[in-house]
Design a protein around this motif. Structure first.
Motif, PDB file in Angstrom:
ATOM      1  N   GLY A  29     -74.669 -31.515  17.541  1.00  0.00           N
ATOM      2  CA  GLY A  29     -74.447 -30.319  16.739  1.00  0.00           C
ATOM      3  C   GLY A  29     -73.041 -30.133  16.227  1.00  0.00           C
ATOM      4  N   PHE A  30     -72.119 -31.037  16.595  1.00  0.00           N
ATOM      5  CA  PHE A  30     -70.751 -30.881  16.098  1.00  0.00           C
ATOM      6  C   PHE A  30     -70.201 -32.197  15.559  1.00  0.00           C
ATOM      7  N   ASN A  35     -68.910 -31.145   9.132  1.00  0.00           N
ATOM      8  CA  ASN A  35     -68.597 -29.741   8.821  1.00  0.00           C
ATOM      9  C   ASN A  35     -67.703 -29.622   7.595  1.00  0.00           C
ATOM     10  N   ASP A  47     -71.868 -22.408  14.036  1.00  0.00           N
ATOM     11  CA  ASP A  47     -72.230 -22.820  15.393  1.00  0.00           C
ATOM     12  C   ASP A  47     -72.479 -24.327  15.432  1.00  0.00           C
ATOM     13  N   LYS A  48     -73.692 -24.755  15.039  1.00  0.00           N
ATOM     14  CA  LYS A  48     -74.020 -26.174  15.119  1.00  0.00           C
ATOM     15  C   LYS A  48     -74.670 -26.669  13.826  1.00  0.00           C
ATOM     16  N   PHE A  50     -76.951 -30.086  12.885  1.00  0.00           N
ATOM     17  CA  PHE A  50     -77.603 -31.290  13.404  1.00  0.00           C
ATOM     18  C   PHE A  50     -77.859 -32.263  12.257  1.00  0.00           C
ATOM     19  N   ASN A 107     -78.030 -22.530  13.666  1.00  0.00           N
ATOM     20  CA  ASN A 107     -78.314 -23.962  13.639  1.00  0.00           C
ATOM     21  C   ASN A 107     -78.661 -24.421  12.225  1.00  0.00           C
TER      22      ASN A 107
END
Length: 412
Positions: A29-30, A35, A47-48, A50, A107
């Motif tokens: 997720g990171f 990002n 937040d995350k 995927f 998410n």
């Protein structure tokens, strides 16, 4: 002028860079790089996020197979034919609303893929969604592509799938009511596609929009995107153009149910992912091109041979039940049909590919796929000649009303 959201992200990242780099970029997720790339598309990960989860992993995150939909409203900006128009201002407002909405979701799911299975002439695609179900559906449409291929591609397309956004957003931006299931909007200039509500379940609508968006990219890379079906038997590889009703005569030998291929120096390959993964490898250069027309007047013979110029002419003037269907394509397109016809003419001449006109609508007669194969293999077919009637004048009148400066070699 740099996006204010991106400015904020850059400033935040700059002050906390040592902290961010202390974490593994591969942690679930990171990913700092992912990002950053999403911020460039207007989506801020709170937040995350995927990335490229497998179908089993998406199901673990709650993905389900949605009931298939069709016929949802489709709005495309920057096309030459097909679909409803959407203004630049409307699309910009919609994109802002959608990216803000996805940014508010904890998410986020990201999937990279491609349109066209040939790496040298494909169009890379990044899907950004608030739902694992949307990503699961779109992963069945797009070909797989190497990791980071999209982030390193300057001409990639972006799909935003906002499943939980209110469908009333259409009214807000001035499109009017679009129904309860959602709608599809695309902008060729921005190379982006937006799916609102349950639109991710309208596979045909998505393919039409993605085909229109990818055409300029594929063409710039040396591929020729064509609204053709692919018929294969033994060593025979045949491109078949025709309206849906006419193609049913060849359904027994079609490689895949959808129209849409890329023709390049490597051969021919499908635009969208098929059930057979071996279809990723290109088929050889076509041994023939067949243009299926549906005409019950008795004027068009059952099967006849065409010169490259005649094939280009009848490609521009495809017919179904007495109506003209230019370039055999009813969906949206960002490439002029005349330009496609010129490119097809060049390919036929360059590779000496024979072309045939098949009338699947002749009264009392049926032409099946096996009949086409037999004709192509023997090659003994009479040149095209009208049986009777004034069809030539009708064709000429139609083409002259639609296109300017048709090449002289394009003949009836």
């Amino acid at each position: 002028m740099r996006n204010p959201i991106l400015n904020c992200f850059i400033k935040t990242s700059a002050t906390s860079l040592p902290f961010l780099l202390s974490f593994s970029r591969e942690s679930p997720g990171f990913s700092y790089g992912l990002n950053w790339g999403l911020a460039g598309k207007g989506v801020i990960v709170t937040d995350k996020a995927f990335y490229n989860l497998k179908p089993s992993e998406l199901r673990q995150k709650g993905a389900t197979f949605a009931e298939s939909l069709s016929g949802l409203p489709l709005h495309v900006r920057g096309i030459l034919r097909g679909a409803s128009a959407i203004s630049k201002a409307q699309y910009s407002k919609l994109l802002k609303q959608v990216t803000t909405h996805i940014s508010s979701i904890s998410n986020i799911f990201v999937h990279d893929g491609a349109i066209g299975s040939l790496p040298n002439s494909d169009a890379k695609v990044r899907v950004i969604s608030d739902s694992p179900s949307a990503v699961l559906a779109l992963s069945d449409v797009l070909w797989e592509t190497p990791t980071r291929a999209v982030s390193h591609d300057s001409c990639s397309l972006t799909v935003y799938a906002a499943t939980s956004i209110s469908t009333a957003i259409a009214d807000v931006i001035g499109l009017g009511a679009q129904g309860n299931n959602g709608f599809i909007a695309a902008d060729v200039e921005r190379s982006s596609l937006i799916l609102c509500g349950k639109a991710f379940a309208d596979t045909n609508g998505i393919k039409e929009a993605l085909a229109a968006l990818s055409e300029p990219v594929i063409a710039a890379r040396g591929g020729l995107p064509l609204p053709s079906w692919l018929l294969v038997s033994g060593d025979s590889v045949i491109l078949v153009f025709g309206p849906n009703s006419a193609i049913q005569s060849f359904a027994d030998l079609l490689v895949f149910a959808d129209a849409g291929v890329v023709l390049s120096h490597e051969g021919v390959a499908p635009l969208f992912k098929t059930k057979d993964s071996s279809d990723r490898n290109p088929y050889k250069m076509p041994s023939a091109v067949v243009l299926a027309t549906s005409d019950s007047s008795g004027s068009i013979p059952s099967i006849s041979k065409l010169s490259p110029g005649q094939a280009a002419y009848h490609f521009l003037a495809g017919r179904e039940n007495g109506e003209f269907v230019p370039a055999y394509a009813k969906g949206p397109s960002s490439i002029d049909a005349l330009d496609l016809a010129k490119a097809l003419n060049s390919k036929l001449k360059e590779h000496q590919i024979p072309a045939f006109l098949v009338n699947v609508g002749e009264e009392g007669k049926t032409v099946a796929g096996k009949d086409i194969l037999k004709v192509v293999e023997l090659g003994k077919v009479a040149p095209f000649k009208l049986n009777r009637g004034d069809h030539k004048r009708k064709y000429n009148d139609f083409l002259s009303s639609k296109f300017q400066e048709i090449p002289e070699e394009f003949s009836f």
